[in-house]
Design a protein around this motif. Structure first.
Motif, PDB file in Angstrom:
ATOM      1  N   GLU A   2       4.804  -8.354   9.954  1.00 38.91           N
ATOM      2  CA  GLU A   2       3.891  -8.953   9.054  1.00 38.91           C
ATOM      3  C   GLU A   2       2.719  -8.526   9.021  1.00 38.91           C
ATOM      4  O   GLU A   2       1.871  -8.311   7.783  1.00 38.91           O
ATOM      5  N   ILE A   4       1.482  -5.534   9.550  1.00 34.98           N
ATOM      6  CA  ILE A   4       1.316  -4.347   9.194  1.00 34.98           C
ATOM      7  C   ILE A   4       1.206  -4.554   7.444  1.00 34.98           C
ATOM      8  O   ILE A   4       0.439  -3.978   6.806  1.00 34.98           O
ATOM      9  N   LEU A   5       2.371  -5.271   7.123  1.00 39.16           N
ATOM     10  CA  LEU A   5       2.426  -5.551   5.721  1.00 39.16           C
ATOM     11  C   LEU A   5       1.134  -6.128   5.074  1.00 39.16           C
ATOM     12  O   LEU A   5       0.407  -5.890   3.948  1.00 39.16           O
ATOM     13  N   VAL A   8      -1.736  -3.626   4.848  1.00 36.62           N
ATOM     14  CA  VAL A   8      -1.428  -2.595   3.645  1.00 36.62           C
ATOM     15  C   VAL A   8      -1.631  -3.288   2.344  1.00 36.62           C
ATOM     16  O   VAL A   8      -2.401  -2.598   1.346  1.00 36.62           O
ATOM     17  N   PHE A   9      -1.287  -4.460   2.119  1.00 38.53           N
ATOM     18  CA  PHE A   9      -1.878  -5.257   0.943  1.00 38.53           C
ATOM     19  C   PHE A   9      -3.125  -5.368   0.632  1.00 38.53           C
ATOM     20  O   PHE A   9      -3.830  -5.217  -0.449  1.00 38.53           O
ATOM     21  N   ALA A  12      -4.632  -1.992  -0.119  1.00 39.63           N
ATOM     22  CA  ALA A  12      -4.026  -1.708  -1.773  1.00 39.63           C
ATOM     23  C   ALA A  12      -5.057  -2.471  -2.667  1.00 39.63           C
ATOM     24  O   ALA A  12      -5.488  -1.828  -3.662  1.00 39.63           O
ATOM     25  N   ALA A  15      -8.241  -0.866  -2.802  1.00 43.63           N
ATOM     26  CA  ALA A  15      -8.119   0.311  -3.573  1.00 43.63           C
ATOM     27  C   ALA A  15      -8.202   0.033  -4.810  1.00 43.63           C
ATOM     28  O   ALA A  15      -8.856   0.778  -5.634  1.00 43.63           O
ATOM     29  N   LEU A  53      -1.108  -8.149  -6.439  1.00 47.90           N
ATOM     30  CA  LEU A  53      -1.279  -7.765  -5.084  1.00 47.90           C
ATOM     31  C   LEU A  53      -1.882  -9.094  -4.569  1.00 47.90           C
ATOM     32  O   LEU A  53      -1.423  -9.644  -3.497  1.00 47.90           O
ATOM     33  N   LEU A  56       1.123 -10.866  -3.902  1.00 43.51           N
ATOM     34  CA  LEU A  56       1.501 -10.427  -2.310  1.00 43.51           C
ATOM     35  C   LEU A  56       0.975 -10.973  -1.303  1.00 43.51           C
ATOM     36  O   LEU A  56       1.745 -11.418  -0.170  1.00 43.51           O
TER      37      LEU A  56
END
Lengths: 91, 123
Positions: A2, A4-5, A8-9, A12, A15, A53, A56
């Motif tokens: 969880e 890690i997800l 990454v969100f 992102a 970014a 995003l 998410l």
């Protein structure tokens, strides 16, 4: 898995916000009108990505409607402006 | 959510973000408007579409809306790019490193048909 997800969100999202800044800078510094209009369209698409995003990250699925509306309306606006640029008159 | 679905979401988000980064990089680096249209078109069609697919996977209740969003993006992206390219062409913005210009004849007929010639300097 969880966290890690989630990481990454967030990466992102950061970014996409940076890209949004670059595209917004291109709106101001475009060399001609179509280039600026292209950057405006890119800003709206990147804003759409930011909204996706956030769905998410936060998990609330109400944001998908926001993304849907944003996609539909920015598409129509850019088309109208492109036609105005091409013909020098709106209708 | 099983680990497989989470992995798939992870891959989709990573690929979508890389498309967005490449698109904006192309917007900065490419020489003229027509080349930049390629880059910006990819962000809209591929970047946002993959993110919408990731949202569809992560929240199955909104899968239908996310798929409608994917369909809208896939249809709207190329239409906007084409409209912008034709606007740039009608404004007479030159194509850098152009090998051949198929529309030059059409533009000459267009300008001869019109009473007042289109603005030659790109505004």
């Amino acid at each position: 898995m969880e966290e890690i997800l989630g990481a990454v969100f967030v990466i992102a999202l950061v970014a996409h916000l940076l890209l949004l800044g670059v595209a917004a800078w291109r709106v101001l510094r475009g060399e001609n009108a179509v280039d600026r209009l292209l950057s405006v369209e890119l800003v709206s698409v990147l804003a759409l990505c930011v909204v996706l995003l956030t769905t998410l990250i936060t998990g609330q699925s109400i944001y998908v409607d926001v993304a849907l509306g944003l996609a539909a309306l920015s598409f129509i606006g850019t088309l109208a402006l492109a036609k105005y640029l091409a013909d020098q008159r709106m209708f | 959510m099983t680990v497989v679905v989470q992995l798939l979401i992870l891959i989709l988000v990573l690929i979508g973000t890389s498309f967005s980064i490449l698109g904006v990089l192309g917007l900065i680096r490419l020489p003229d408007v027509y080349a930049r249209l390629h880059a910006a078109g990819k962000v809209g069609v591929f970047g946002a579409t993959l993110l919408a697919a990731a949202v569809a996977l992560s929240a199955p209740s909104t899968a239908s809306k996310a798929l409608i969003l994917v369909a809208l993006l896939v249809i709207a992206g190329p239409v906007v790019s084409h409209a912008l390219a034709s606007a740039a062409n009608r404004l007479g913005i030159p194509v850098k490193h152009a090998l051949r210009d198929d529309l030059a004849k059409a533009r000459r007929q267009l300008s001869s048909a019109q009473p007042n010639p289109p603005p030659d300097s790109p505004c």
